[in-house]
Structure formats: structure tokens, C-alpha cells
Design a protein around this motif. Structure first.
Motif, PDB file in Angstrom:
ATOM      1  N   VAL A 248       3.528   3.222 -16.776  1.00 44.11           N
ATOM      2  CA  VAL A 248       3.481   1.826 -16.384  1.00 44.11           C
ATOM      3  C   VAL A 248       2.164   1.583 -15.662  1.00 44.11           C
ATOM      4  O   VAL A 248       1.852   2.281 -14.701  1.00 44.11           O
ATOM      5  CB  VAL A 248       4.651   1.477 -15.457  1.00 44.11           C
ATOM      6  N   PHE A 249       1.403   0.616 -16.149  1.00 46.45           N
ATOM      7  CA  PHE A 249       0.133   0.302 -15.496  1.00 46.45           C
ATOM      8  C   PHE A 249       0.384  -0.611 -14.304  1.00 46.45           C
ATOM      9  O   PHE A 249       0.169  -1.812 -14.363  1.00 46.45           O
ATOM     10  CB  PHE A 249      -0.841  -0.316 -16.496  1.00 46.45           C
ATOM     11  N   ALA A 250       0.868  -0.032 -13.233  1.00 48.94           N
ATOM     12  CA  ALA A 250       1.123  -0.753 -11.984  1.00 48.94           C
ATOM     13  C   ALA A 250       1.346   0.322 -10.941  1.00 48.94           C
ATOM     14  O   ALA A 250       1.217   1.509 -11.233  1.00 48.94           O
ATOM     15  CB  ALA A 250       2.339  -1.648 -12.117  1.00 48.94           C
ATOM     16  N   GLY A 251       1.691  -0.098  -9.726  1.00 52.06           N
ATOM     17  CA  GLY A 251       1.859   0.883  -8.660  1.00 52.06           C
ATOM     18  C   GLY A 251       3.121   1.716  -8.831  1.00 52.06           C
ATOM     19  O   GLY A 251       3.824   1.608  -9.830  1.00 52.06           O
ATOM     20  N   GLU A 252       3.385   2.555  -7.836  1.00 52.82           N
ATOM     21  CA  GLU A 252       4.579   3.397  -7.904  1.00 52.82           C
ATOM     22  C   GLU A 252       5.615   2.998  -6.880  1.00 52.82           C
ATOM     23  O   GLU A 252       6.806   3.054  -7.114  1.00 52.82           O
ATOM     24  CB  GLU A 252       4.193   4.853  -7.643  1.00 52.82           C
ATOM     25  N   LYS A 253       5.127   2.607  -5.695  1.00 53.80           N
ATOM     26  CA  LYS A 253       6.057   2.320  -4.600  1.00 53.80           C
ATOM     27  C   LYS A 253       6.640   0.922  -4.751  1.00 53.80           C
ATOM     28  O   LYS A 253       6.480   0.284  -5.777  1.00 53.80           O
ATOM     29  CB  LYS A 253       5.309   2.424  -3.277  1.00 53.80           C
ATOM     30  N   ALA A 254       7.265   0.431  -3.682  1.00 52.40           N
ATOM     31  CA  ALA A 254       7.843  -0.906  -3.721  1.00 52.40           C
ATOM     32  C   ALA A 254       6.829  -1.921  -3.202  1.00 52.40           C
ATOM     33  O   ALA A 254       5.865  -1.580  -2.523  1.00 52.40           O
ATOM     34  CB  ALA A 254       9.102  -0.949  -2.872  1.00 52.40           C
ATOM     35  N   VAL A 255       7.065  -3.190  -3.542  1.00 51.01           N
ATOM     36  CA  VAL A 255       6.165  -4.275  -3.133  1.00 51.01           C
ATOM     37  C   VAL A 255       5.968  -4.280  -1.617  1.00 51.01           C
ATOM     38  O   VAL A 255       4.889  -4.584  -1.120  1.00 51.01           O
ATOM     39  CB  VAL A 255       6.714  -5.630  -3.619  1.00 51.01           C
ATOM     40  N   CYS A 256       7.016  -3.915  -0.880  1.00 53.11           N
ATOM     41  CA  CYS A 256       6.927  -3.904   0.588  1.00 53.11           C
ATOM     42  C   CYS A 256       5.715  -3.097   1.068  1.00 53.11           C
ATOM     43  O   CYS A 256       5.134  -3.397   2.095  1.00 53.11           O
ATOM     44  CB  CYS A 256       8.181  -3.312   1.200  1.00 53.11           C
ATOM     45  N   ALA A 257       5.366  -2.069   0.295  1.00 53.04           N
ATOM     46  CA  ALA A 257       4.250  -1.212   0.705  1.00 53.04           C
ATOM     47  C   ALA A 257       2.943  -1.981   0.745  1.00 53.04           C
ATOM     48  O   ALA A 257       2.049  -1.659   1.514  1.00 53.04           O
ATOM     49  CB  ALA A 257       4.128  -0.024  -0.253  1.00 53.04           C
ATOM     50  N   SER A 258       2.809  -3.006  -0.109  1.00 52.78           N
ATOM     51  CA  SER A 258       1.554  -3.744  -0.066  1.00 52.78           C
ATOM     52  C   SER A 258       1.711  -5.149   0.506  1.00 52.78           C
ATOM     53  O   SER A 258       0.723  -5.867   0.649  1.00 52.78           O
ATOM     54  CB  SER A 258       0.929  -3.807  -1.459  1.00 52.78           C
ATOM     55  N   CYS A 259       2.926  -5.541   0.853  1.00 56.94           N
ATOM     56  CA  CYS A 259       3.132  -6.865   1.447  1.00 56.94           C
ATOM     57  C   CYS A 259       2.638  -6.835   2.880  1.00 56.94           C
ATOM     58  O   CYS A 259       2.883  -5.889   3.621  1.00 56.94           O
ATOM     59  CB  CYS A 259       4.613  -7.226   1.407  1.00 56.94           C
ATOM     60  N   SER A 260       1.893  -7.879   3.255  1.00 63.46           N
ATOM     61  CA  SER A 260       1.237  -7.838   4.558  1.00 63.46           C
ATOM     62  C   SER A 260       2.149  -8.295   5.703  1.00 63.46           C
ATOM     63  O   SER A 260       1.757  -8.277   6.854  1.00 63.46           O
ATOM     64  CB  SER A 260      -0.010  -8.710   4.517  1.00 63.46           C
ATOM     65  N   ARG A 261       3.346  -8.718   5.400  1.00 62.61           N
ATOM     66  CA  ARG A 261       4.219  -9.207   6.471  1.00 62.61           C
ATOM     67  C   ARG A 261       4.719  -8.058   7.349  1.00 62.61           C
ATOM     68  O   ARG A 261       4.863  -6.929   6.886  1.00 62.61           O
ATOM     69  CB  ARG A 261       5.409  -9.962   5.866  1.00 62.61           C
ATOM     70  N   ILE A 262       4.990  -8.375   8.587  1.00 63.16           N
ATOM     71  CA  ILE A 262       5.407  -7.332   9.526  1.00 63.16           C
ATOM     72  C   ILE A 262       6.904  -7.114   9.425  1.00 63.16           C
ATOM     73  O   ILE A 262       7.692  -8.061   9.474  1.00 63.16           O
ATOM     74  CB  ILE A 262       5.014  -7.724  10.962  1.00 63.16           C
ATOM     75  N   LYS A 263       7.274  -5.838   9.230  1.00 62.85           N
ATOM     76  CA  LYS A 263       8.695  -5.525   9.107  1.00 62.85           C
ATOM     77  C   LYS A 263       9.168  -4.877  10.396  1.00 62.85           C
ATOM     78  O   LYS A 263       8.587  -3.897  10.848  1.00 62.85           O
ATOM     79  CB  LYS A 263       8.946  -4.586   7.930  1.00 62.85           C
ATOM     80  N   GLU A 264      10.226  -5.431  10.961  1.00 60.80           N
ATOM     81  CA  GLU A 264      10.809  -4.824  12.158  1.00 60.80           C
ATOM     82  C   GLU A 264      12.213  -4.381  11.793  1.00 60.80           C
ATOM     83  O   GLU A 264      12.525  -4.163  10.646  1.00 60.80           O
ATOM     84  CB  GLU A 264      10.806  -5.841  13.296  1.00 60.80           C
ATOM     85  N   GLU A 265      13.083  -4.333  12.791  1.00 59.26           N
ATOM     86  CA  GLU A 265      14.438  -3.914  12.476  1.00 59.26           C
ATOM     87  C   GLU A 265      15.137  -5.011  11.696  1.00 59.26           C
ATOM     88  O   GLU A 265      15.047  -6.189  12.031  1.00 59.26           O
ATOM     89  CB  GLU A 265      15.205  -3.625  13.770  1.00 59.26           C
ATOM     90  N   LYS A 266      15.821  -4.616  10.638  1.00 62.25           N
ATOM     91  CA  LYS A 266      16.475  -5.624   9.810  1.00 62.25           C
ATOM     92  C   LYS A 266      17.894  -5.854  10.298  1.00 62.25           C
ATOM     93  O   LYS A 266      18.726  -4.971  10.266  1.00 62.25           O
ATOM     94  CB  LYS A 266      16.486  -5.174   8.363  1.00 62.25           C
TER      95      LYS A 266
END
Lengths: 333, 144, 430
Positions: free
Chosen positions: A196-214
Motif C-alpha cells: 500500500v502506497f501510504a503510511g503504516e501507522k494510524a492517522v493519529c500519529a500524524s494528526c497535530s491535535r493534542i491527545k490527553e486522557e480520553k
């Protein structure tokens, strides 16, 4: 090096994939010494008999889902003519938006009834459901996205045209591809089938939003709240599919404040995007009371249409076509 | 025509429900032979994808059984299973798998009669519903 | 009986072909759209706020009309900033769409992907300087960058939401946007000058189409206006009645329905005088326009006016000229709307508080009038959608054009490929 031959075709879908190829036109112009686009009905007006005259094609970029008999015949013809078949865009790779029609199967609407028998106009019949390209023919590579991002499409085109012959060009492609894929194309080895010509991980890995406790206190529909900028959308109660989706877009949608809907398909490690999302969303419910959780669950709408927005035909384990459905190939005359 | 025999996959927690199932056999309670048991360490580890995979591979019903709330060997694994069950059932029903085909139950180690009763009940429920969508089909690639 | 199929047609966004049946007498021509997306089945059951993202599959402009239908469904008014941002996006889409069409047209006699040294050798009197073609694509790429800034994604925008848009712009974007706007405007004027020297009638098979009605939305009043071939207004109605006034007819030989004016009733395309079908798009809009908002320098505009004729005839060459006029109009508006004042404001969206269960909106897209109407339940789950996509459902006109080309094509029996090329060129600007 003999010139490579490329083909581009769209079945049922829209012109966005082809327009994306057109948009890299400026760079595409630099390809002309090494490759010719010999079949592209949309832009060059190529006809089918012209394809036969051309002889075998090296790389075919096939966009669009298989919805009619004509789509199926086109796929089979192009496959038999091409060395590498690339499913380009979410429709060809996963069924895409057109496959949404199969969530609740039934007789297709707005279809003239008297078409099937004695059809003098030869309008192609509809298939029993929407298929992705891989259900009909063997697919070598995938370029996902709706439409694919210019970078990955260009990387895929370069990789498959140069195959390691032009290190300078390969460095662009390689910098955008996962390591295993990048290594094989820079060393001139054909990438493994199914890459697949795309990344391997999930979109979250490149999303710039800050993730805290869900912690989920309530679910909101996108029209109900204006999410804070810079904070994870899922944490704010919006259903965002980034964590089940393959990376590569760079978090385009989440950057604009719109939740991810999974047009790159599931991430490598995910079995079924819907299951992954159920697991991820419900584990953040901030409650231990059955009745409370049940109440929270009732506020969600249309899970299937959201989780499998682009991928129903290939990645929804319960809805992929079975062997019988993909058969009954019409004669390819 | 032969009677439809449903296939039920039961994910049983190692510490309670599996023991109950074992004891139900030892105590010779009458049980119908439609169940395939999978022993797991906690109901909390039964990811929704296991359930979907079971249905996709031809199961007609899936039961997940764990300890009663508060009794979990790992403190709160069963609560995790509980949280997921509602959304999962909703997704399944949207995809055409009826709610009765997927059950989450609490069965303590000592409740072997309850286990036998629940199992027989579920088998009859599923039998009445008929074969599930993938029941007799050979799955295509992607689903093991 | 002899059957000839010309397929697939070039430049069509959907798989389209022309079938000609000769059975003694004049040939019968059918323009067949062979793609069936079944949109209503795709959308029913979805939450209504997702439709702008789903329906961009038709074209990027459908994203905007869909968001406007949501505004009406949720009964919210978007703040001025959002209105400007959406409008800026729409104008950019006009620019891109028309530029691409010109690119297709101008490069039609050569292969734009051909090796440069080869293509220089193949120059004939039809060829347009390669440099011009490359510049067109450069400016399309620039405008694409602007849509990416304004819409989030270029081909399938995502930023318009119920009650506004989903995010503010950041500082560096303003500078970039105004740069892009200025560059697009200056190029569009330059392009018009270059093209003024090219006689379109020589490049293509030009003919006039029989007098026919045209349909446009009047910008400010939101009234749909129906006018006759001379540009005279016959009648008008409010845009929210559009689905009462326009019907869709499904014929057995194509997957796309035909739009027609209900008042006049559907008459088959075979009949001599077709009265119920209408005409949309750049040329229809232009006919209506009394003056051009962003004129070229006086004499250039004069040459346009002379070329058009007064009132402009419904000809193929004029349709291409209309594209050019709309390109620099769009570029002019882009420059205006890209200014920081237009794209800043305290609020980007208003949060809806009610669900009205029905929403409707209509706008002029690059290809012509489009309209959406949704019916939902009280939670906003879609129960019914109606879509008027004039660009494709208005294909009665396209059928007539194809028919006309086939009938007039003296070469028909010699080389169907020439006929195919003529049909494609004639359909492109509509």
C-alpha cells in the motif's frame, strides 16, 4: 531503458482521482522521457481498440469501483494488458463511497426496470453489489485515499516507472513511503504484491491535535458543537476514525476541524475498522453503570455508515462479498 | 430437510464461566451440542473484533461470559466487556446481525445450572432466528 | 440496421458514449451515461450533516450547496466570514473548472504528455503554444492550493459545515491567498488576450443550437429565472420551489435522468420542437448578464462583444468564449474575496438549535444550476434526498448536440472518429 507505458482508467466513481493525476501534471511532464501515457480515455480520448494496438502496458492506474458490467469488463481487459495493476483511490481499493449502497441490501432503486431483457441500447447491467477492484482481478498495489494525496500518487508513479533506475527521483518517493517499501524501490526490487502506497501507522500519529486522557461523557454530532482547535476531536465527543485509519494524509481533515472518516482504509494492525472503533470509543465511556452506558450508546447514530464509509466492500468483515458473488464473470468479448 | 443446527461460539472467562461450564459437564446437566467454547483469561480481553470475526467466519451466535461485576479476577475486566457490549450490539444490528445473537452474561464458578440453562436458551433463540448471514458461506480472503 | 458506438467519450466525468442506430432514414443518436451511483441509496440512513462530505462525489461545488441545504434544514444563518469563505471557495472552483476545460480544449490536438522534443516536431496550424498550456496548468495548481487552504482538501472539500465553516484561517494563509489571487487574475487577462488572437471557429466545428430556454439563479434575489433564446426573461420563481417546477424524466437508455420544466411537460427528444428542456451553465449565465463585473480593458471586451454577437447566439464557439469571460470574472472575485478583511471575523459558525426536517438550497455551480433538498426525521437522519445536478441531468441538451453533430457530419460514413472528436469538443464547454 525502454520507455514505460502507463494507462489510467476510471470505472464507477468520480473524476477526482484522475484530476489528482492531472494536478501533478507539472511534474508529470518530467516523466515524458521515461514513460508514455498510452491509454487515458478521460484526458487523451483513448479508445479500447487503441489499447490493443499499443501492446502490453507496464503500469495501469485503475480508479473507481466495479458497479456495472462495463466496469468489470474494463477491469478484466486492463488487467490482462498490464504488468502492474494499481488500485487508485478508495473506490478501487475498498469499494469507496459507492459501496455505501450495500449496507442495507435490496433491489437497486432508480434503475429502469425493462433493461435486463432484450436491451437494444446495450446499457451495461448493474452488478449484484459494488465490488472493489481486487474482487474482480488481481491487484498488485494500492494507492488509497479519496482522492489519493498528490504526494503518494506521485511517489507511486515514480516508484513503478523508475524501479530504482533514477536514484535522484527515488529519494522523493522513498521519503514518503514506509521503510520496507522505500528500501525495495530504491534498490530496484519490485515491491511485494499488495503493498500500500501510504503510511503504516494510524492517522493519529500524524494528526497535530493534542491527545490527553480520553474520557467520554457524551457523544456529539458534528453540527452540534464547535470543537476547540488543537485538541483531539474524539476527546471532545466527536466520532473521529483516525485511530483505526491508515496514515498518509497527514491529518488533512482533522487539521480543518473535520473528523476522520477513514478514506485511507484501516491501519495495518486493525482487523475490522468498525470493531476497532467500537472498542476504542466505548472504552472511554466514563461510567460503570449498565443503564448509564446504554443511555450513552443510544445517542450514537449510523455506526456502520460512519465506520465503513469508504471501506464496506473490502474491510467490513461481515459485508465483504463471498466467492459466489464475485464469480459469474460475463464473457469479455 | 434437516433441522437447522446453529453454531454458537462461547468466549468463557477462565476464572468463573469456564469453571461453571466444566462443572455443568461434570454434573451431567443436559446441554445441546451446538456450542464451541473458547477459554479466555478475562471477558475483558474479548475485543469486538473477535466477535465480528466469529460472525464473519460462520458463527450463528456469540456468547461472552465473565464473572459478576465486582468479582473480576483482574478487578474490572468484566466492566470493560460491559462497556463495549452496547455499542457492539448496535453496530452488529446495523450490519444485519440481530441483537439476540450476541449475548454478554455473568456466570460465577458456582452457577453451573445457570450456564446450562442460558446456553440451551440461547441455542433455541438462535435456532428460531435461523442461519446468520455468513452461516453456510465460505469466507473470502481476509477472514481467517 | 447498423449500430455504431463511439466510446468512451473524452473529458466526461462519467463513463459516457454515443450510440448511433441507422435503420434507413436519418440516424438515431443516443448519448448514454453508463455510470449509476445510486446516490439516494448511498445517503438514506446517514446523519444529514455527513452529506456535504458524501455528495462531493458529484463535484466539489456540491459540497457547498449541500452545506447551504443544511443551513436551511437546521435553520441557521452562517456568519459573514463563513459566507465569504464559502464564496471564495466557489469562485476558485469556477476558475479551476473552466481553466481545466480550456486546457483540455487547447491541448486536444496534441498530447500534453508527449516528449517535448517530439511535440515540437508535430506542430501544425492547430497547435497552441505548449508554454501556454503549461501555464494554464500551473495556475490550476495554484488555485488548487487555494481550495486546499479554503476547503481543507482540493478535490473533495470538507470545510463547509451546517451554520458556517469549520475553522479560521491562519496568518500565513492570507498572504499566500492574495498572492494566488493576483497571479490568477493577471494570468486570466493575459490568457484572454492570447486567445483573442485565435479564431475559435477555425479550431472547432462550430454551429448554433436551436433556440432554447435557459435557466439561471439571480445572485442576490435567489430567484430562478427562465429566459428565452433572446435573453428575455419569461418568468421567474423562488429557488426553494425548484423541485416543484423541475421534473426528472428517466429514459430506458441512459442511467441519468433528464431535467425538464414540469409546466411544459416532458416531450421526447425525438420531437421536432423540444420546449420543456432548458440550458444552464456559463453561456446561459452570460446571456443574462448586462455588463461584466470585472471588465478587461475596454477594447478587449469590445472584441469579445463583437465575437459573441448581440444577443450572443447559442453556439459552441460562444460557449468557449463564455468560459473565458467567467474565468476572469472568477479571478477578479477571488482577488476581492481573498483579502484579509473578507476572511476575518469574530465567528466562523453558528451552532444550530433545531432540526426543521427539510432543507433546500440551490446555487450556480461552474457547470450550471445545482440544487439539493433533504428530508430527515427529527434526529436529522436522512429519509429522502433530491438532487438536481444540472451539469449532468440537463443532458437533454447534450443529447441534442450529439444528435446534431452526427446528423451534420458528412464524414460519418468514412470516419466515426472525426465525429467522435467533434461531439467531444462540442460537449466540453457545457
Amino acid at each position: 531503458m525502454p520507455k514505460k507505458k502507463l494507462a489510467v482508467y476510471t470505472a464507477t466513481g468520480c473524476a477526482a482521482c484522475e484530476n489528482t493525476i492531472l494536478d501533478i501534471h507539472y511534474d508529470l511532464g518530467s516523466l515524458t522521457r521515461s514513460a508514455d501515457i498510452v491509454f487515458w480515455p478521460y484526458v487523451l480520448g483513448s479508445q479500447w481498440d487503441g489499447l490493443n494496438e499499443q501492446g502490453p502496458v507496464d503500469v495501469c492506474f485503475f480508479a473507481g469501483a466495479i458497479r456495472t458490467e462495463a466496469d468489470r469488463i474494463a477491469a478484466v481487459r486492463l488487467r490482462s494488458n498490464s504488468k502492474f495493476m494499481v488500485a487508485c483511490g478508495a473506490c478501487a481499493a475498498f469499494g469507496g463511497l459507492p459501496s455505501l449502497t450495500d449496507i442495507h441490501p435490496g433491489t437497486p432503486e432508480n434503475r429502469p426496470e425493462h433493461l435486463d431483457e432484450g436491451n437494444e441500447f446495450l446499457l451495461p447491467k448493474l452488478e449484484s453489489r459494488v465490488f472493489a477492484l481486487e474482487h474482480i482481478v488481481d491487484v498488485d498495489y494500492f494507492v488509497p485515499g479519496c482522492p489519493p494525496t498528490r504526494d503518494f500518487l506521485w511517489a507511486a508513479i515514480q516508484s513503478l516507472v523508475y524501479m530504482g533506475d533514477s536514484p535522484a527521483r527515488m529519494s522523493f518517493a522513498a521519503s514518503r513511503l514506509p521503510m520496507a517499501l522505500a528500501e525495495s524501490i530504491t534498490s530496484g526490487i519490485v515491491p511485494p504484491r499488495g503493498s500500500v502506497f501510504a503510511g503504516e501507522k494510524a492517522v493519529c500519529a500524524s494528526c497535530s491535535r493534542i491527545k490527553e486522557e480520553k474520557k467520554f461523557r457524551g457523544f456529539y454530532r458534528p453540527y452540534q458543537i464547535d470543537p476547540d482547535s488543537g485538541r483531539c476531536l474524539l476527546e471532545q465527543g466527536l466520532l473521529c476514525q483516525g485511530l483505526a485509519t491508515r496514515e498518509g494524509c497527514g491529518g488533512l481533515c482533522t487539521a480543518v476541524g473535520a473528523a476522520c472518516r477513514g478514506c485511507f482504509g484501516k491501519a495495518e494492525a486493525v482487523f475490522d475498522p468498525g470493531a476497532k472503533m467500537v472498542s476504542a470509543v466505548s472504552s472511554t465511556f466514563d461510567s460503570t453503570e449498565a443503564s448509564e452506558i446504554e443511555g450513552l450508546t443510544k445517542t450514537f447514530v449510523d455506526l456502520a455508515g460512519t465506520f465503513y464509509r469508504y471501506t464496506l466492500a473490502t474491510q467490513c468483515a461481515l459485508k465483504t462479498p463471498n466467492a459466489e458473488e464475485t464469480k459469474h464473470a460475463p464473457d469479455n468479448s | 430437510m434437516t433441522r437447522f443446527e446453529p453454531k454458537i461460539i462461547a468466549f468463557l472467562c477462565n476464572w468463573c464461566s469456564y469453571v461453571a461450564a466444566d462443572a455443568a459437564g461434570v454434573s451431567r446437566f443436559v446441554q445441546k451440542p451446538n456450542v464451541r467454547v473458547i477459554r479466555v483469561f478475562c471477558s475483558g480481553m474479548v475485543d469486538p473484533s473477535y466477535v465480528i470475526k466469529a460472525f464473519a467466519s460462520g458463527a450463528d451466535g456469540v456468547l461472552v461470559a465473565g464473572c459478576h461485576p465486582g468479582d473480576c479476577h483482574y478487578l474490572a475486566g468484566n466492566i470493560k466487556a460491559l462497556r463495549r457490549s452496547f455499542l457492539l450490539r448496535k453496530l452488529l444490528s446495523e450490519l444485519g446481525v440481530e441483537g439476540k445473537r450476541f449475548r454478554l452474561e455473568w456466570i460465577a464458578a458456582s452457577e453451573s445450572p445457570l450456564y446450562a440453562k442460558l446456553m440451551n436458551e440461547m441455542i433455541e433463540d438462535v435456532r428460531n432466528l435461523g442461519p446468520c448471514m455468513r452461516s453456510s458461506q465460505k469466507p473470502l480472503k481476509g477472514v481467517a | 440496421m447498423r449500430q455504431t458506438i463511439l466510446e468512451p467519450l473524452r473529458w466526461m466525468e462519467e463513463l459516457t458514449r454515443v450510440m448511433v442506430i441507422e435503420n434507413g432514414g436519418p440516424p438515431k443518436t443516443f448519448l448514454q451515461v453508463m455510470t449509476n451511483l445510486n446516490l439516494s441509496k448511498m445517503c438514506i440512513g446517514r446523519p444529514v450533516e455527513e452529506l456535504p462530505r458524501i455528495l462531493t462525489i458529484l463535484s466539489p461545488a456540491h459540497h457547498l450547496v449541500s452545506a447551504m441545504a443544511l443551513d436551511s434544514l437546521f435553520n441557521v444563518t452562517p456568519p459573514p466570514l463563513a459566507v465569504n469563505m464559502r464564496d471564495a471557495l466557489l469562485q476558485t472552483l469556477f476558475f479551476i473548472r473552466h481553466m481545466r476545460k480550456l486546457y483540455f480544449f487547447l491541448s486536444s490536438h496534441s498530447n500534453p504528455f508527449e516528449d517535448f522534443s517530439l511535440s515540437q516536431r508535430n506542430i501544425d496550424q492547430h497547435s497552441v503554444p505548449r508554454d501556454l498550456i503549461d501555464q494554464i496548468m500551473r495556475h490550476v495548481a495554484l488555485a488548487q492550493e487555494a481550495t486546499k487552504i479554503l476547503g481543507g482538501r482540493a478535490d473533495h472539500p470538507i470545510s463547509a459545515v451546517a451554520g458556517g465553516v469549520s475553522r479560521f484561517l491562519k496568518q500565513p494563509y492570507y498572504d499566500r491567498l492574495s498572492e494566488i489571487g493576483r497571479s490568477c487574475l493577471s494570468f486570466s487577462i493575459k490568457l484572454a488576450r492570447v486567445l483573442a488572437d485565435i479564431k475559435l471557429e477555425d479550431l472547432l466545428y462550430d454551429f448554433d443550437i436551436q433556440p432554447i430556454l435557459s435557466l439561471t439563479i439571480h445572485g442576490n434575489s435567489n430567484e430562478v429565472q427562465v429566459s428565452d433564446s433572446s435573453g428575455e426573461l419569461i418568468y421567474q420563481f423562488p429557488a426553494d420551489q425548484i423541485f416543484e417546477k423541475i421534473g426528472l424524466q428517466q429514459e430506458p437508455w441512459t442511467y441519468k435522468p433528464f431535467a425538464f420544466l414540469k409546466e411544459k411537460g416532458w416531450n421526447s427528444l425525438d420531437s421536432e420542437k423540444v420546449t420543456s428542456i432548458y440550458f444552464v451553465g456559463p453561456l446561459a449565465r452570460l446571456k443574462f448578464q448586462k455588463e461584466i463585473e470585472y471588465p478587461l480593458s475596454g477594447e478587449n471586451w469590445k472584441s469579445f462583444e463583437d465575437a459573441f454577437g448581440s444577443p450572443p447566439t447559442f453556439g459552441i464557439a460562444n460557449a468557449y468564449r463564455a468560459l473565458q469571460v467567467e474565468i476572469f470574472q472568477a479571478a477578479g472575485r477571488m482577488v476581492d474575496l481573498y483579502r484579509q478583511e473578507s476572511l476575518t471575523g469574530p465567528v466562523i459558525r453558528n451552532i444550530p438549535t433545531e432540526v426543521k426536517e427539510e432543507g433546500i438550497a440551490a446555487i450556480e455551480s461552474p457547470d450550471g444550476l445545482i440544487a439539493h433538498r433533504y428530508k430527515t426525521d427529527s434526529r436529522g437522519i436522512v429519509e429522502k434526498i433530491e438532487i438536481l445536478d444540472s451539469a449532468t441531468q440537463n443532458n437533454a441538451i447534450k443529447c441534442l448536440i450529439a444528435k446534431r453533430v452526427v446528423e451534420e457530419s458528412a464524414d460519418w460514413n468514412h470516419d466515426p472518429k472525426i465525429t467522435k472528436g467533434r461531439i467531444e469538443e462540442a460537449l466540453l464547454p457545457f
